[in-house]
Scaffold this motif. Structure first.
Motif, short mmCIF file in Angstrom:
data_model
loop_
_atom_site.label_atom_id
_atom_site.label_comp_id
_atom_site.label_asym_id
_atom_site.label_seq_id
_atom_site.Cartn_x
_atom_site.Cartn_y
_atom_site.Cartn_z
N ARG A 60 3.91 -1.63 4.81
CA ARG A 60 4.23 -2.08 2.77
C ARG A 60 2.29 -2.00 2.43
NH1 ARG A 60 8.93 -5.34 3.61
NH2 ARG A 60 8.15 -7.12 3.88
N HIS A 61 1.64 -3.13 3.16
CA HIS A 61 0.07 -2.72 2.87
C HIS A 61 -0.63 -1.58 2.65
CE1 HIS A 61 -3.57 -4.61 2.58
NE2 HIS A 61 -3.55 -4.35 3.53
N LEU A 62 -0.71 -0.69 4.05
CA LEU A 62 -0.77 0.41 3.73
C LEU A 62 -0.48 1.43 3.01
CD1 LEU A 62 -3.19 0.96 5.05
CD2 LEU A 62 -2.12 -0.94 6.75
N ASP A 63 0.76 1.00 3.15
CA ASP A 63 1.06 2.14 1.25
C ASP A 63 1.26 1.81 0.10
OD1 ASP A 63 3.43 3.48 3.39
OD2 ASP A 63 4.91 2.28 2.92
N TYR A 64 0.53 0.77 -0.32
CA TYR A 64 -0.06 0.14 -1.14
C TYR A 64 -1.17 0.49 -1.12
CZ TYR A 64 -1.55 -2.76 -4.49
OH TYR A 64 -2.23 -3.82 -6.29
N VAL A 65 -2.10 0.38 -0.35
CA VAL A 65 -3.17 0.60 -0.43
C VAL A 65 -3.59 2.65 -1.19
CG1 VAL A 65 -5.49 1.75 1.21
CG2 VAL A 65 -4.23 -0.87 0.97
N GLN A 66 -3.22 3.31 -0.36
CA GLN A 66 -2.74 4.63 -0.78
C GLN A 66 -2.22 4.76 -1.58
OE1 GLN A 66 -3.16 8.33 1.99
NE2 GLN A 66 -3.41 7.75 0.01
N ASN A 67 -1.68 4.99 -2.10
CA ASN A 67 -0.66 4.41 -3.73
C ASN A 67 -1.45 3.94 -5.12
OD1 ASN A 67 1.42 5.13 -2.78
ND2 ASN A 67 2.94 3.73 -2.67
N SER A 68 -2.40 2.45 -4.42
CA SER A 68 -3.42 2.57 -5.32
C SER A 68 -4.44 2.91 -5.90
CB SER A 68 -4.16 0.86 -5.51
OG SER A 68 -2.57 -0.08 -4.86
N LEU A 69 -4.74 3.99 -4.15
CA LEU A 69 -6.36 4.88 -4.68
C LEU A 69 -5.93 6.25 -4.70
CD1 LEU A 69 -6.92 4.07 -0.88
CD2 LEU A 69 -8.45 3.53 -2.79
N ASN A 70 -4.15 6.90 -4.73
CA ASN A 70 -3.62 7.57 -5.35
C ASN A 70 -3.82 7.29 -7.50
OD1 ASN A 70 -4.19 9.26 -2.95
ND2 ASN A 70 -0.83 9.12 -3.30
N PHE A 71 -3.55 6.30 -7.65
CA PHE A 71 -3.79 5.58 -9.01
C PHE A 71 -4.91 5.83 -9.51
CE2 PHE A 71 -3.16 2.35 -12.02
CZ PHE A 71 -3.12 2.44 -12.78
#
Length: 262
Positions: free
Chosen positions: A226-237
């Motif tokens: 969940r942590h790495l998914d959040y990082v990826q999604n935040s960077l995309n956002f």
């Protein structure tokens, strides 16, 4: 760092035996890259050998490229240990933004597995180290200090990896996180525009720690994912947000050139 457990060695090949013990400590990150070994006097006392035998062991490690001797200063763990791992990758990652998702995908799977292993194998000392790094991370967020944030983030994830108590994983993680220190810092900087970013990241790291503390391997893996998914999604956002801003600015500049605008 002085290990808690004493080591005893016996003849023959005493220098080689000491070298083997010190090498294992280096590979386990008891003596991290760039750190200074205890003095020859302290090591000789620990192993119960002469300074001559101790120096024989240090020469063996120096020949292997694991130690650097600084005249009048002491013996330091060499950075050459990680060079084979890092060769070629650092430039590739730095010069190709498209590698970002590949790197995060790799980290997601590796760190999920390591968190699960850490939950199964962690000691109280491992938990204390993780807690210390989380406290440093909170302080860095409070100070809005990007360098400290990056260092504490890397320190926490490496402490998790080392709690798996497998030399291969320790070296892999250490090499990977050293390689990605620059990218970690850039990622943190690029996520500044994401709402509540520090609160979210703090909660995610705490969730990983809690699952490991409770020895819940499945939840530890999921928390890391969940942590790495959040990082990826935040960077995309953030990247999409920046793109929209640049388009809006270009459109505003275009308005200024339209008839009747003035």
């Amino acid at each position: 760092m002085q290990p808690n457990t004493s080591a005893t060695v016996r003849l023959p090949g005493i220098g080689a035996q000491i070298a083997s013990i010190l090498e294992e400590r280096i590979l386990q990150n008891v003596y991290p890259i760039g750190s200074k070994l205890p003095s020859e006097r302290l090591l000789a006392e620990e192993f119960g050998v002469s300074r001559q035998s101790l120096r024989s062991a240090l020469r063996i490690l120096s020949v292997r490229g694991m130690l650097q001797t600084r005249q009048g200063d002491g013996h330091y763990v060499s950075g050459r240990i990680e060079k084979n791992f890092q060769y070629g990758w650092e430039d590739l990652i730095d010069k190709n933004e498209s590698m970002e998702s590949e790197v995060l995908d790799f980290r997601r799977n590796i760190e999920g597995m390591l968190a699960a292993l850490a939950a199964q194998r962690r000691t109280d000392a491992d938990l204390a180290r993780m807690r210390s790094w989380l406290d440093k991370l909170r302080e860095a967020y409070a100070q809005n200090n990007l360098d400290l944030q990056s260092a504490a983030d890397v320190g926490f994830h490496q402490a998790v990896a080392e709690a798996a108590h497998n030399i291969m994983f320790t070296r892999l993680s250490d090499g990977l996180l050293r390689l990605l220190t620059g990218q970690t810092k850039r990622n943190l900087a690029n996520m500044f525009g994401v709402p509540d970013i520090h609160m979210q990241l703090t909660a995610q790291h705490e969730a990983i720690f809690k699952a490991i503390k409770q020895q819940n391997a499945a939840e530890a893996m999921q928390a890391a994912h969940r942590h790495l998914d959040y990082v990826q999604n935040s960077l995309n956002f953030r990247r999409e947000q920046q793109l929209r801003e640049s388009v809006s600015l270009a459109q505003a500049a275009g308005d200024a050139r339209k008839p009747g605008f003035k």
